[in-house]
Design a protein around this motif. Structure first.
Motif, PDB file in Angstrom:
ATOM      1  N   ILE A 313       0.852  -1.206   0.000  1.00 13.12           N
ATOM      2  CA  ILE A 313       0.000   0.000   0.000  1.00 13.12           C
ATOM      3  C   ILE A 313       0.885   1.252   0.000  1.00 13.12           C
ATOM      4  N   CYS A 314       1.926   1.242   0.839  1.00 17.32           N
ATOM      5  CA  CYS A 314       2.840   2.395   0.913  1.00 17.32           C
ATOM      6  C   CYS A 314       3.505   2.639  -0.446  1.00 17.32           C
ATOM      7  N   ALA A 315       3.940   1.549  -1.112  1.00 15.20           N
ATOM      8  CA  ALA A 315       4.609   1.677  -2.410  1.00 15.20           C
ATOM      9  C   ALA A 315       3.670   2.293  -3.451  1.00 15.20           C
ATOM     10  N   GLU A 316       2.404   1.867  -3.442  1.00 17.55           N
ATOM     11  CA  GLU A 316       1.430   2.434  -4.389  1.00 17.55           C
ATOM     12  C   GLU A 316       1.208   3.920  -4.115  1.00 17.55           C
ATOM     13  N   ALA A 317       1.105   4.268  -2.827  1.00 15.05           N
ATOM     14  CA  ALA A 317       0.861   5.673  -2.463  1.00 15.05           C
ATOM     15  C   ALA A 317       2.057   6.543  -2.853  1.00 15.05           C
ATOM     16  N   GLU A 318       3.269   6.001  -2.694  1.00 16.61           N
ATOM     17  CA  GLU A 318       4.467   6.772  -3.051  1.00 16.61           C
ATOM     18  C   GLU A 318       4.530   7.049  -4.553  1.00 16.61           C
ATOM     19  N   LYS A 319       3.937   6.155  -5.352  1.00 14.66           N
ATOM     20  CA  LYS A 319       3.945   6.353  -6.809  1.00 14.66           C
ATOM     21  C   LYS A 319       3.139   7.593  -7.208  1.00 14.66           C
ATOM     22  N   VAL A 320       2.093   7.918  -6.425  1.00 16.98           N
ATOM     23  CA  VAL A 320       1.232   9.049  -6.809  1.00 16.98           C
ATOM     24  C   VAL A 320       1.451  10.270  -5.924  1.00 16.98           C
ATOM     25  N   PHE A 321       2.442  10.207  -5.037  1.00 15.79           N
ATOM     26  CA  PHE A 321       2.764  11.353  -4.170  1.00 15.79           C
ATOM     27  C   PHE A 321       3.235  12.518  -5.046  1.00 15.79           C
ATOM     28  N   ASN A 322       2.773  13.731  -4.761  1.00 12.75           N
ATOM     29  CA  ASN A 322       3.139  14.889  -5.595  1.00 12.75           C
ATOM     30  C   ASN A 322       4.470  15.480  -5.105  1.00 12.75           C
ATOM     31  N   TYR A 323       5.571  14.891  -5.587  1.00 13.15           N
ATOM     32  CA  TYR A 323       6.904  15.295  -5.122  1.00 13.15           C
ATOM     33  C   TYR A 323       7.223  16.741  -5.493  1.00 13.15           C
ATOM     34  N   ASP A 324       6.804  17.145  -6.685  1.00 12.43           N
ATOM     35  CA  ASP A 324       7.123  18.486  -7.174  1.00 12.43           C
ATOM     36  C   ASP A 324       6.477  19.551  -6.293  1.00 12.43           C
ATOM     37  N   LEU A 325       5.188  19.357  -6.020  1.00 16.33           N
ATOM     38  CA  LEU A 325       4.454  20.315  -5.179  1.00 16.33           C
ATOM     39  C   LEU A 325       5.047  20.336  -3.766  1.00 16.33           C
ATOM     40  N   TYR A 326       5.369  19.138  -3.256  1.00 16.48           N
ATOM     41  CA  TYR A 326       5.925  19.046  -1.898  1.00 16.48           C
ATOM     42  C   TYR A 326       7.236  19.816  -1.805  1.00 16.48           C
ATOM     43  N   TYR A 327       8.101  19.666  -2.825  1.00 19.95           N
ATOM     44  CA  TYR A 327       9.403  20.357  -2.817  1.00 19.95           C
ATOM     45  C   TYR A 327       9.204  21.873  -2.781  1.00 19.95           C
ATOM     46  N   LYS A 328       8.314  22.364  -3.647  1.00 15.76           N
ATOM     47  CA  LYS A 328       8.072  23.817  -3.713  1.00 15.76           C
ATOM     48  C   LYS A 328       7.532  24.338  -2.379  1.00 15.76           C
ATOM     49  N   ARG A 329       6.610  23.565  -1.801  1.00 17.65           N
ATOM     50  CA  ARG A 329       5.992  23.989  -0.530  1.00 17.65           C
ATOM     51  C   ARG A 329       7.030  24.041   0.592  1.00 17.65           C
ATOM     52  N   THR A 330       7.914  23.027   0.635  1.00 19.14           N
ATOM     53  CA  THR A 330       8.916  22.954   1.712  1.00 19.14           C
ATOM     54  C   THR A 330       9.952  24.065   1.574  1.00 19.14           C
ATOM     55  N   VAL A 331      10.368  24.351   0.332  1.00 20.66           N
ATOM     56  CA  VAL A 331      11.330  25.449   0.099  1.00 20.66           C
ATOM     57  C   VAL A 331      10.702  26.783   0.514  1.00 20.66           C
ATOM     58  N   LYS A 332       9.424  26.955   0.145  1.00 20.27           N
ATOM     59  CA  LYS A 332       8.725  28.205   0.485  1.00 20.27           C
ATOM     60  C   LYS A 332       8.613  28.352   2.003  1.00 20.27           C
ATOM     61  N   TYR A 333       8.296  27.240   2.672  1.00 21.32           N
ATOM     62  CA  TYR A 333       8.135  27.268   4.134  1.00 21.32           C
ATOM     63  C   TYR A 333       9.470  27.583   4.818  1.00 21.32           C
ATOM     64  N   ALA A 334      10.577  27.024   4.282  1.00 21.17           N
ATOM     65  CA  ALA A 334      11.899  27.240   4.890  1.00 21.17           C
ATOM     66  C   ALA A 334      12.325  28.701   4.755  1.00 21.17           C
ATOM     67  N   GLY A 335      11.851  29.366   3.676  1.00 24.89           N
ATOM     68  CA  GLY A 335      12.150  30.795   3.503  1.00 24.89           C
ATOM     69  C   GLY A 335      13.623  31.057   3.258  1.00 24.89           C
ATOM     70  N   ASP A 336      14.062  32.281   3.594  1.00 27.64           N
ATOM     71  CA  ASP A 336      15.461  32.680   3.318  1.00 27.64           C
ATOM     72  C   ASP A 336      16.403  32.314   4.455  1.00 27.64           C
ATOM     73  N   ALA A 337      15.846  31.933   5.598  1.00 28.54           N
ATOM     74  CA  ALA A 337      16.712  31.725   6.779  1.00 28.54           C
ATOM     75  C   ALA A 337      17.240  30.298   6.855  1.00 28.54           C
ATOM     76  N   MET A 338      17.730  29.769   5.723  1.00 31.32           N
ATOM     77  CA  MET A 338      18.257  28.401   5.708  1.00 31.32           C
ATOM     78  C   MET A 338      19.686  28.376   6.205  1.00 31.32           C
ATOM     79  N   SER A 339      20.044  27.265   6.848  1.00 28.14           N
ATOM     80  CA  SER A 339      21.448  27.092   7.225  1.00 28.14           C
ATOM     81  C   SER A 339      22.248  26.791   5.959  1.00 28.14           C
ATOM     82  N   HIS A 340      23.566  26.923   6.045  1.00 28.18           N
ATOM     83  CA  HIS A 340      24.443  26.662   4.905  1.00 28.18           C
ATOM     84  C   HIS A 340      24.204  25.241   4.386  1.00 28.18           C
ATOM     85  N   LEU A 341      24.137  24.272   5.308  1.00 30.33           N
ATOM     86  CA  LEU A 341      23.980  22.867   4.922  1.00 30.33           C
ATOM     87  C   LEU A 341      22.631  22.619   4.255  1.00 30.33           C
ATOM     88  N   GLU A 342      21.577  23.230   4.807  1.00 29.74           N
ATOM     89  CA  GLU A 342      20.245  22.998   4.218  1.00 29.74           C
ATOM     90  C   GLU A 342      20.144  23.607   2.833  1.00 29.74           C
TER      91      GLU A 342
END
Length: 474
Positions: A313-342
């Motif tokens: 079930i997990c494998a099927e769900a991962e196939k349809v997970f919206n990775y692109d949207l998730y990446y954009k949302r996480t970058v937006k949430y992190a904002g400009d105050a990222m550490s060097h490593l992040e």
């Protein structure tokens, strides 16, 4: 299975040691890493049934809960392991008693309503007929503060003996209610040899833990949402919202979120219900890192089928997970105050998306860089090459790295491997090429990498982190 949880509410240390020895033999024969998590008992209220005979309770009859543990459990009197219940509850409060890992099924559990308090005894009205069977039933009082320490003396004894002997990777801290609980546990672990490296996952089981969730998340290394107890402490219609909110907060903090109690029906059946199958998929789509199976694999009839079914079930769900949207949302949430490593690790994920890489290779000695890459949930697997560090106390040399590799098994999308200690994480010469070759061979053997694929590599060179893209030949 990537992490094995040892629940000390059940069984003694010998029983758990036998299980762990079996696990170590399995790890050796399959050549697969597996983490070890010790689950504390915490301030758990239990009914003491020394005779272990089944106890029948009839609807509309009365039962007395007493702290006098010398008395025998009967259908009209239940001894419990807590003296403060009478001062914690009031008339009209709801008490739930059921088998450990509540099924919520009305044949094995009972709802009680407090009708009066006599000194230390609590008199309750039985709301449904049931038969309590087995040696252990837990007792849960909705939304009441239980004045017991989160890390009990029994827990401390188990951690300092069994835990130290077996170098546990993760401590699951049951009934975490405040950030102070996590700090106290960390201070305790720091004095126990190698356990200073053990991660602490806060188990959120009641409204008190939810109320202080943000501070707990800041202090803990990860969160376990214990939906069995939460579903009793909260009205059923509220549980989904807290789950989604908590998982989102964990995702944005880059800390693992673990969801429990997903396929209860598979304890006794070969297939989950449709609702349970959907629930597992939704947990993955919400961003959970891991699914924790309890009763299904502890005393269930179909433990192997359960893991296989949940995995599919997990494998099927991962196939349809919206990775692109998730990446954009996480970058937006992190904002400009990222550490060097992040900022470097999020760039590695972006590069992998742009060049359609088949894998991200991350060289790390602490596992932190790999966890930060995983925070952005790339569509590609992350192979975390943990380079052991050499330490000495002037008497002997030791290598660190095994803890870090096993701990990252609970992080979604990370596949750790231990490198040869002769390869330094920061080296700039030929050894770097050889460890890269080993990592690529590992990726090929695991089926992640094929000829002519692109691979994104994230590593430290000197004082700086570097992201590079490799085009593989045959």
């Amino acid at each position: 299975m990537s992490v094995a949880q040892f629940d000390f509410s059940w069984g003694d240390t010998e029983y758990h040691q036998e299980t762990l020895d079996n696990l170590k033999a399995a790890v050796k024969s399959t050549k697969k890493l597996c983490g070890v998590m010790l689950d504390t008992v915490g301030p758990e209220l239990q009914v003491i049934n020394k005779t272990e005979r089944p106890i029948s309770l009839q609807e509309d009859s009365f039962v007395v809960l007493t702290p006098d543990q010398d008395k025998e459990a009967t259908s009209s009197l239940l001894p419990i392991n807590f003296t403060g219940l009478s001062s914690a509850v009031k008339t009209g409060d709801t008490i739930f008693i059921g088998q450990y890992l509540f099924t919520g099924s009305e044949t094995t559990s009972v709802w009680l309503e407090v009708t009066e308090v006599n000194d230390e005894d609590v008199v309750c009205l039985v709301k449904n007929s049931t038969t309590l069977s087995g040696p252990l039933y837990t007792l849960h009082v909705s939304q009441i503060h239980i004045d017991l320490p989160t890390l009990t003396d029994k827990d401390k004894e188990v951690i300092s003996t069994w835990g130290v002997r077996n170098n546990i990777d993760i401590l699951s801290l049951s009934y975490t209610r405040h950030a102070e609980d996590v700090r106290h546990a960390r201070e305790f672990l720091s004095k126990l040899g190698d356990l200073y490296q053990t991660q602490i996952f806060a188990k959120i089981e009641n409204v008190e833990g939810l109320a202080h969730f943000d501070e707990i998340l800041e202090e803990a290394d990860g969160i376990i949402l214990s939906r069995g107890n939460l579903g009793i402490d909260l009205p059923p219609e509220k549980v989904f919202m807290f789950q989604k909110t908590a998982v989102f907060k964990c995702n944005m903090a880059g800390k693992p979120a673990v969801v429990t109690r997903v396929v209860d029906s598979m304890t006794e059946n070969l297939r989950p219900t449709r609702a349970e199958a959907t629930d597992v998929a939704n947990a993955v789509l919400d961003g959970s890192d891991a699914i924790l199976l309890g009763a299904e694999t502890l005393r269930g009839l179909y433990p192997v089928e359960t893991i296989s079914t949940v995995g599919k079930i997990c494998a099927e769900a991962e196939k349809v997970f919206n990775y692109d949207l998730y990446y954009k949302r996480t970058v937006k949430y992190a904002g400009d105050a990222m550490s060097h490593l992040e900022s470097i690790t999020s760039t590695a994920v972006r590069a992998a998306i742009k060049v359609k890489a088949s894998v991200i290779l991350c060289f790390t000695s602490t596992g932190r860089a790999a966890r930060l890459i995983a925070k952005y949930k790339p569509i590609t697997p992350v192979i975390s090459v943990v380079i052991p560090r050499v330490k000495t106390d002037q008497l002997r040399w030791t290598f660190t790295g095994a803890f870090e590799a096993r701990q990252s098994l609970i992080v979604r999308g990370v596949f750790p491997m231990l490198a040869d200690p002769r390869h330094q994480a920061e080296s700039t010469n030929a050894t770097n090429e050889s460890v890269l070759k080993v990592a690529l061979d590992h990726g090929k053997a695991a089926g992640f990498i094929k000829p002519h694929d692109r691979v994104v590599v994230c590593q430290k060179l000197g004082d700086s982190y570097v992201v590079k893209i490799l085009e593989l030949e045959d």
